[in-house]
Each structure stands twice: as structure tokens, then as C-alpha cells.
Write a protein that holds these residues in place. Structure first.
Motif, PDB file in Angstrom:
ATOM      1  N   GLU C  25       0.691  -1.133  -0.158  1.00 42.67           N
ATOM      2  CA  GLU C  25       0.169  -0.002   0.026  1.00 42.67           C
ATOM      3  C   GLU C  25       0.887   1.088  -0.106  1.00 42.67           C
ATOM      4  O   GLU C  25       0.526   2.280  -0.672  1.00 42.67           O
ATOM      5  CB  GLU C  25      -0.928  -0.077   1.225  1.00 42.67           C
ATOM      6  N   ILE C  26       2.106   1.111   0.836  1.00 40.82           N
ATOM      7  CA  ILE C  26       3.072   2.335   0.827  1.00 40.82           C
ATOM      8  C   ILE C  26       3.581   2.517  -0.594  1.00 40.82           C
ATOM      9  O   ILE C  26       3.758   3.680  -1.158  1.00 40.82           O
ATOM     10  CB  ILE C  26       3.831   2.131   2.005  1.00 40.82           C
ATOM     11  N   THR C  30       4.138   5.674  -3.530  1.00 45.18           N
ATOM     12  CA  THR C  30       5.425   6.265  -3.853  1.00 45.18           C
ATOM     13  C   THR C  30       6.050   5.651  -5.202  1.00 45.18           C
ATOM     14  O   THR C  30       7.208   6.167  -5.619  1.00 45.18           O
ATOM     15  CB  THR C  30       6.516   5.937  -2.851  1.00 45.18           C
ATOM     16  N   ARG C  31       5.574   4.668  -5.865  1.00 41.30           N
ATOM     17  CA  ARG C  31       6.256   3.978  -6.922  1.00 41.30           C
ATOM     18  C   ARG C  31       6.498   4.939  -8.108  1.00 41.30           C
ATOM     19  O   ARG C  31       5.473   5.625  -8.402  1.00 41.30           O
ATOM     20  CB  ARG C  31       5.223   2.705  -7.351  1.00 41.30           C
ATOM     21  N   GLY C  32       7.449   5.194  -8.467  1.00 40.93           N
ATOM     22  CA  GLY C  32       7.829   5.889  -9.722  1.00 40.93           C
ATOM     23  C   GLY C  32       8.035   7.230  -9.555  1.00 40.93           C
ATOM     24  O   GLY C  32       8.081   8.077 -10.398  1.00 40.93           O
ATOM     25  N   GLY C  37       8.964  12.521  -0.025  1.00 37.40           N
ATOM     26  CA  GLY C  37      10.051  12.466   0.910  1.00 37.40           C
ATOM     27  C   GLY C  37       9.770  11.739   2.233  1.00 37.40           C
ATOM     28  O   GLY C  37      10.474  11.274   3.065  1.00 37.40           O
ATOM     29  N   ALA C  38       8.332  11.603   2.438  1.00 36.38           N
ATOM     30  CA  ALA C  38       7.900  11.117   3.725  1.00 36.38           C
ATOM     31  C   ALA C  38       6.542  10.378   3.466  1.00 36.38           C
ATOM     32  O   ALA C  38       5.432  11.048   2.833  1.00 36.38           O
ATOM     33  CB  ALA C  38       7.551  12.573   4.644  1.00 36.38           C
ATOM     34  N   VAL C  39       6.345   9.192   4.480  1.00 34.53           N
ATOM     35  CA  VAL C  39       5.140   8.566   4.463  1.00 34.53           C
ATOM     36  C   VAL C  39       4.638   8.513   5.762  1.00 34.53           C
ATOM     37  O   VAL C  39       5.573   7.448   6.469  1.00 34.53           O
ATOM     38  CB  VAL C  39       4.929   7.273   3.335  1.00 34.53           C
ATOM     39  N   ALA C  40       3.585   8.780   6.295  1.00 36.55           N
ATOM     40  CA  ALA C  40       3.309   8.452   7.633  1.00 36.55           C
ATOM     41  C   ALA C  40       2.097   7.596   7.527  1.00 36.55           C
ATOM     42  O   ALA C  40       1.176   7.881   6.735  1.00 36.55           O
ATOM     43  CB  ALA C  40       3.061   9.834   8.384  1.00 36.55           C
ATOM     44  N   CYS C  41       2.183   6.281   8.283  1.00 36.17           N
ATOM     45  CA  CYS C  41       1.080   5.578   8.058  1.00 36.17           C
ATOM     46  C   CYS C  41       0.465   4.939   9.523  1.00 36.17           C
ATOM     47  O   CYS C  41       1.431   5.081  10.397  1.00 36.17           O
ATOM     48  CB  CYS C  41       1.462   4.379   7.170  1.00 36.17           C
TER      49      CYS C  41
END
Lengths: 81, 163, 163, 81
Positions: C25-26, C30-32, C37-41
Motif C-alpha cells: 500500500e505504501i 510512492t512507486r515511480g 520524501g515522507a509517508v506516515a502511516c
């Protein structure tokens, strides 16, 4: 005592680490001794406000005593994460 | 005043060149236990613009660290989080070496019974990691390589937690 | 006063019986792309103690929802987050049906250039989801099944974001 | 108009949904009409402060007008996540 350098400090001095026999009572005195080692050292340590220090792998101040210290590291402010 | 020691909880710290799998890392905090109701996690990635200029493209980045001190400082940050919040586990993975844009750099995850503590702890972990853990980034751009400057905003973020 | 519409960003909403994979899911956010710069999950899981008593063991939980309204309300929450913070993507997955202790219930993830926005948005997503999305939990305990009461603390958490 | 019930409201009334022909101008008037349908309805709607309502799948208040509404849902406060 082992002295370590990281990031641009390492590059400017041209060394990652060196053994230093100094009778420095604290970090500031050690910096004075290091400045005398070479022009590169002197230039790298010209402005210590741009540097941070760790004594035996713990963050410290430039007034930290060095009695019994085995490893002192100098580096710029950290930028990880 | 001495704060009570938190119960021993899993604190897992890794500094590695290899990539990590977020699912596997979260599973390590929750597997076999049903007291964890909340995991807050953060993934930091390499951006292709420099922070200073937001202009020159970043082609690659090298992360240098201070072996020995790095793990100790990350563990100290995790233990401080566990002292401040009722956590059930902390996981930090930080990569070192050469990374490309869109590569993962860091994972920080906090597990708790409820989400408030998990979120706050994860944010605390990242704010302290950014200002206290001995990592340094060097960016490669068409204009040459250069060390990333520390950000004042990171200092401000970390100062929120001072007490 | 009309706020400017945020640029179109990926807003991915799923309501499903199946489990989900946090890494996948993350990656979908972000792919491609190298501007993230940041993923909060956040991952919410089934706890084996009831929220009311923190005593009677929960053997299973059933999540009921309002098909049709659920997806719409989750999408509205995600769009509101994208209006408030400079996000580059939002992913929400919420499971329904029967779940066991330690099972994953919900994933909420927010991607941004920097971590401050990502963290705040992810916390906002969860606070609004908890108080505005039409899901209801029924817990099975040795004393019988019962519907979980809404928590006042969730209302307080959501009220932080009112303006 | 389609009327939907969820969670314990659905269980108490014994129905997930029903078609209601009511000339109710607003939600409160619809609640009055529903209470008259059966003792189970009357009991379930005894305390509307414990209930929430959505009109055409949007959260609404009990004073919301129902002109043109096709679907009204009643349910307890939500507890997902």
C-alpha cells in the motif's frame, strides 16, 4: 586517545581517524592541540560553532572534560532520517 | 525526580545498507500479541530535489554514519520514547551507503494500545533521530556532490519535545 | 472564502473483507515518483480486551458498515486532508466482516514531501475516520456479543482539527 | 423513501431496511412516523440523542429537510478504525 572525523570535516582534514597523545583537560584544549597539527586541521577547526562533538560515543559540549576518555569524535550537525 | 522505568518492551534497532520491508517490520512488533491496537510508522525516502534549492536534481545520495555511536543513540531515542509513552514496541531501521531517488532511507514505528501514544511516539522518534543520531547525507547533483546542511526546522521540531 | 482546490493527487480508498499488505500500500503511493520524501502511516489492529472493561477477553469482532456511504465518507475525509496539507497521496484501507484478535483493521497513509505534513495528515485521517466514517464494531466475549460504544476521547481527538 | 438501520438499531428493530411512504417534512417527523410502526420501532427510537442520521448518504441533523430525499439511514455513533 582516538579522534574521529565525519562528513565534510573528515574530507577537509583528509583523515577518518587518528591517534592523538594530548594532555588536553577538555574538548576545547583538544581542539587547540588539533589545530596545531596541520594547516588542514587549522582550517577545519577554524569555526567550532559549525561542529558537534561526542566523547566516548555520547554527545558532549566543547567544555566536556576528557579525563579517561578513549574516543572523541568531531562532526557537522547531523542530517539523517 | 526519577521516572519509573518502563516495562521491558521490544526495542529493535538496525543500521544497514539493505532495504527493508515495512510489512515485515510492523509484523515484528505485533506478531503473536493482541495487546497492540495501534502502530504508527514513518518511512522516509530520497527525494530528487535538494532541500536547499528545491531545484538541482539529486542523482544519488550517500549516507555516512558513526558506527558504534549510531546504534547506541537510536536505542537511547527509542528508550526515551518508551519512557514518555505507554509503548508496546519500537522499531527503527536506518539505511547507510549509497541510495537513489525514491529509495527508502528510514523506518520508525511505534506500537501501543491506542493511536494517540503511537502517533506521538513515532513523531518524537523521527524528530530526535533527525537531530541526534549521527548520520550525514551527501547529495550528488549535476553541479557536484555536497553535504546536506542541517535544517533549522528540524531543530524546532525536536525542541517541541524538550522538558 | 473559498480555499484553492488542491492539485489532483492519488486518493485510494478500499473497503474490503480481505487483509492488506502495508508495504504494497505504501509502494502504491510512492512507486515511480521521487517527490515523496515522507509517508506516515497508521495500522489499527484488533485487541483482545474490550475497550470498556479492559477485562473480558475479546474472541472475535465483526465490523459492519454502510455500503455506499462508507467509501464516500472516506474519500471526503481524504480530500479534506489534501486540502489542509500539501499531500502527494492518501491511502485508506478499512476491513469489514469478522476479524480475530491481532488482525489488522485499518490502514491510513499520507505521503508528502516532508514529514510534518505527512504525520499531521495521517493523524487527521484516523481522527476523522473514527468519528465520521460509518463503521460499527461488535465484539464477541465469553459474556456474549455487544456493540462497542463510541469513545468520548475520539470525539475530543477529532475536535482538535475543527476550524 | 428507503430507510436503513445499522448496528444495534438494526438488531432492535429487526430490519436492515424498509420502504416508508411518509409525508415527513424533516427527519424528526420521519422518526415520529417510524415510532408508530411497531413497538420495536418505538423502543429503538425512544432516545434519539443516542442516534445519528444520514440523508442520501451524507451526515445530517434531525432537523434536516427530507424533500427529494431517497434514502435515510439511522445508526448509533460510529466506532470503526
Amino acid at each position: 586517545m582516538k579522534v574521529l572525523y565525519f562528513a565534510w570535516l573528515r574530507e577537509r582534514i583528509g583523515l577518518a581517524e587518528e591517534d592523538v597523545e594530548a594532555e588536553a583537560p577538555d574538548v576545547s584544549a583538544l581542539v587547540e592541540a588539533l589545530r596545531a597539527r596541520s594547516p588542514a586541521h587549522a582550517a577545519a577547526f577554524a569555526d567550532v560553532s559549525a561542529l558537534r562533538v561526542a566523547v566516548d560515543q555520547e554527545a558532549a559540549g566543547f567544555d566536556a572534560p576528557l579525563k579517561g576518555a578513549r574516543e572523541v569524535a568531531f562532526f557537522p550537525p547531523v542530517t539523517g532520517g | 525526580m526519577s521516572a519509573p522505568e518502563p516495562a521491558q518492551i521490544p526495542i529493535l534497532i538496525s543500521v544497514q545498507e539493505a532495504d527493508f520491508d515495512v510489512s515485515a517490520e510492523i509484523d515484528a512488533l505485533t506478531r503473536g500479541r493482541a495487546d497492540v491496537g495501534a502502530v504508527a510508522c514513518f518511512v522516509g525516502l530520497v527525494r530528487d530535489v535538494t532541500k536547499a534549492a528545491e531545484g538541482a536534481p539529486v542523482m544519488a545520495m550517500t549516507l555516512e554514519h558513526y558506527p558504534g555511536m549510531t546504534e547506541k543513540s537510536l536505542e537511547a531515542i527509542a528508550r526515551e520514547a518508551a519512557r514518555r509513552w505507554p509503548l508496546l514496541g519500537v522499531r527503527i531501521v536506518h539505511r547507510v551507503g549509497r541510495l537513489a531517488p525514491a529509495d527508502r532511507i528510514v523506518l520508525a514505528a511505534a506500537a501501543s494500545a491506542h493511536r494517540g501514544a503511537a502517533f506521538e511516539a513515532a513523531e518524537f522518534l523521527m524528530d530526535y533521530l533527525k537531530t541526534r543520531a549521527p548520520f550525514w547525507k551527501k547529495e550528488e547533483t549535476p553541479d557536484g556532490a555536497r553535504w546536506v546542511d542541517a535544517r533549522e526546522s528540524d531543530e524546532h521540531a525536536a525542541a517541541r519535545w524538550e522538558r
